[in-house]
Design a protein around this motif. Sequence first.
Motif, short mmCIF file in Angstrom:
data_model
loop_
_atom_site.label_atom_id
_atom_site.label_comp_id
_atom_site.label_asym_id
_atom_site.label_seq_id
_atom_site.Cartn_x
_atom_site.Cartn_y
_atom_site.Cartn_z
N TYR A 1 -8.82 11.97 9.89
CA TYR A 1 -9.02 11.07 8.76
C TYR A 1 -10.48 11.06 8.32
O TYR A 1 -10.79 10.85 7.15
CB TYR A 1 -8.57 9.64 9.11
N ASN B 1 0.84 -1.19 0.00
CA ASN B 1 0.00 0.00 0.00
C ASN B 1 0.88 1.25 0.00
O ASN B 1 2.08 1.17 0.24
CB ASN B 1 -1.01 -0.03 1.16
N PRO B 2 0.27 2.40 -0.31
CA PRO B 2 1.07 3.61 -0.49
C PRO B 2 1.87 3.97 0.76
O PRO B 2 2.90 4.62 0.67
CB PRO B 2 0.02 4.68 -0.79
N ARG B 3 1.38 3.54 1.92
CA ARG B 3 2.08 3.90 3.15
C ARG B 3 3.48 3.29 3.18
O ARG B 3 4.45 3.94 3.56
CB ARG B 3 1.27 3.45 4.37
N ILE C 1 -6.68 7.66 0.68
CA ILE C 1 -6.10 6.37 0.34
C ILE C 1 -4.61 6.52 0.03
O ILE C 1 -3.77 5.78 0.53
CB ILE C 1 -6.83 5.75 -0.89
N ARG C 2 -4.30 7.53 -0.77
CA ARG C 2 -2.91 7.68 -1.20
C ARG C 2 -2.01 8.17 -0.07
O ARG C 2 -0.79 8.03 -0.13
CB ARG C 2 -2.83 8.64 -2.38
N SER C 3 -2.61 8.76 0.94
CA SER C 3 -1.80 9.15 2.09
C SER C 3 -1.50 7.95 2.97
O SER C 3 -0.87 8.09 4.01
CB SER C 3 -2.52 10.20 2.93
N GLY C 4 -2.00 6.81 2.58
CA GLY C 4 -1.72 5.60 3.35
C GLY C 4 -2.71 5.37 4.48
O GLY C 4 -2.50 4.48 5.30
N ILE C 5 -3.79 6.17 4.52
CA ILE C 5 -4.81 5.93 5.54
C ILE C 5 -5.56 4.66 5.17
O ILE C 5 -5.92 4.46 4.00
CB ILE C 5 -5.77 7.13 5.61
N ARG D 1 5.76 5.22 0.98
CA ARG D 1 6.16 6.49 1.58
C ARG D 1 7.16 6.28 2.70
O ARG D 1 8.10 7.07 2.85
CB ARG D 1 4.93 7.23 2.11
N GLY E 1 -2.09 11.61 7.18
CA GLY E 1 -1.65 10.23 7.36
C GLY E 1 -0.46 10.09 8.29
O GLY E 1 -0.11 8.99 8.69
#
Lengths: 246, 330
Positions: free
Chosen positions: B198, A72-74, B210-214, A77, A103
Amino acid sequence: MNKVLDVKSVSKRFGGVQALNDVSIHLNEGEVLALAGDNGAGKSTLIKVVSGVYHPDDGNIIFNNENIQLDNPRFAREKGIETIYQDLALADNLNVGANIFLGREPMTTKLGVPIIDRELMLSESKKVLKNLEINIPESSLEEPVGKLSGGQRQAVAIGRALYWNAKLLIMDEPTAALGVPEQRNVMDLIKKLKEQKVSIIFISHNLTDIFQASDRIVVLRRGIKAGERIISETNSDEIVKLMVQG
Amino acid sequence: MNSKTLKLISNFWNWIFLIFILIFLEGWARIVYGSTFLLNPFVLQSVLLFTAAPLLIGIGQTFVIISGGIDLSVAFAMGLASVIFATVIKSLAPELGYIAVLIGFGVTCLVMLIPGFINGTLISRLNVPPFIGTLGMYGVARGTGYLTADGMTVPVNNDFLFYLGTGKIFGIPIPVLVAIFFVIIAHYILTYTKFGQYTYALGGNRQAAIRSGINVKRHILLLYMLCAFCAGIAGMIYTARFSAGAPQAGEPLMLDAIAAVFIGGASFFGGSGKIIGTVIGALIIAVIQFGIVFIDIKPFWQFVVVGIVIIVAVIVDQSKNKLKGERTDE
């Protein structure tokens, strides 16, 4: 030179569409790689695989000599891979600081109760924007970013990516939505980041931008790698040919 | 009027409106009855008691609406909780006293996580639109409530429960204190924690979240569980107040709770709203309902008035975006 990213034989299929077929790219430290290709060539899919949004059906990704699984993007990052999407992916209802830290909000305590540290978020946003020589009026910093101009929003997105010490920065059409002076600012910014040893992948339709800012170019066509050239050894005619003919 | 004044009015119209109705009712009381509305402790307590249950439902609903969703099942989730709470206490030996109430509380809290879990799973994992998913749960909770209660109300006889429902601390009814407690907790979560942040981000731009990883799926699941839990608390308060569980306990509150959130300034499209807004919204509705009885006109007028206020709230929300200078497609 130090290889930062090595994407090996990546494939991705969406239903009946083979979006990526056995594509390999690599990137050296401080290098700017342009990703070109017609619509539907697979550029966005490729960067979404690298930034952890899509999971590839096949192939692997090596980042800093480490085989990584980006679920996932996390994860991406946390590894130092930051992505700026064409649509910027900003929460328009939140302010600049909240977007930069989305986030990964810093916490503090007040009267023994944990709370989000909004003051720190604000002051750090000011700092990062100042470092990038991005001008957003102080009064706008606490307003929802939906009220900022296109260039300012782009700046917030870049600031968000850079605040976290990105080692690899992926930019999807960074200049597409901008006016001419703002486009130039972004191009200058790419050069500045290159000096700071940040590796950059950027997607662009604009060959002028590509020739101005990048070191190397990879052309995709219908999900396969149509060609790869060192910028100083090619010209726009050849690139266009690769894009349309392979 | 300049745009700054207009902006201020559009942001605080609900406060202004509440003060306006209070002044009106106070004036009415003095002129017509030669008494007082605001300074009458009975009136105040009644209004606040009126407010407690829809406010509790509204708290959960505020989170869900800010995230860009809606939960239509809460009213019958409240009824279900009321029935379960009553049934559990009734089934335990009466000499258990407050222990029976505690067991009932624990069981009800656990059971109430189920409708929330199902709602959240439908919406986050199976991509069922919130309106449809929770409408389905509305039916399921309603039916389950009536089946558990066998179509009747479930009377309970427990002194501690009776005290919780009717007792006062410093002159404030306990159900009101419970509501205040949850208001403070909810305000803290929404304003000062990542969970709250969030929730706003999700309503503002789901992709960005979503893209922030939440973990958006997990977050949605938790939101609907929170919403059902709040409805559960409202249901238990009902049981305590009336010493009975009723499957239809929340029926009239479904729209009141949603209305309170919108009157409180939340946007129908998600991304904005505040707990304090919902408090004001719930107070406005309660004052209107009580006020209409107070000035002795036909109680059915309350529906008309509350309906109009909801429409006004949405119009104000729309014009607010324009005043803020946000881009609109006009």
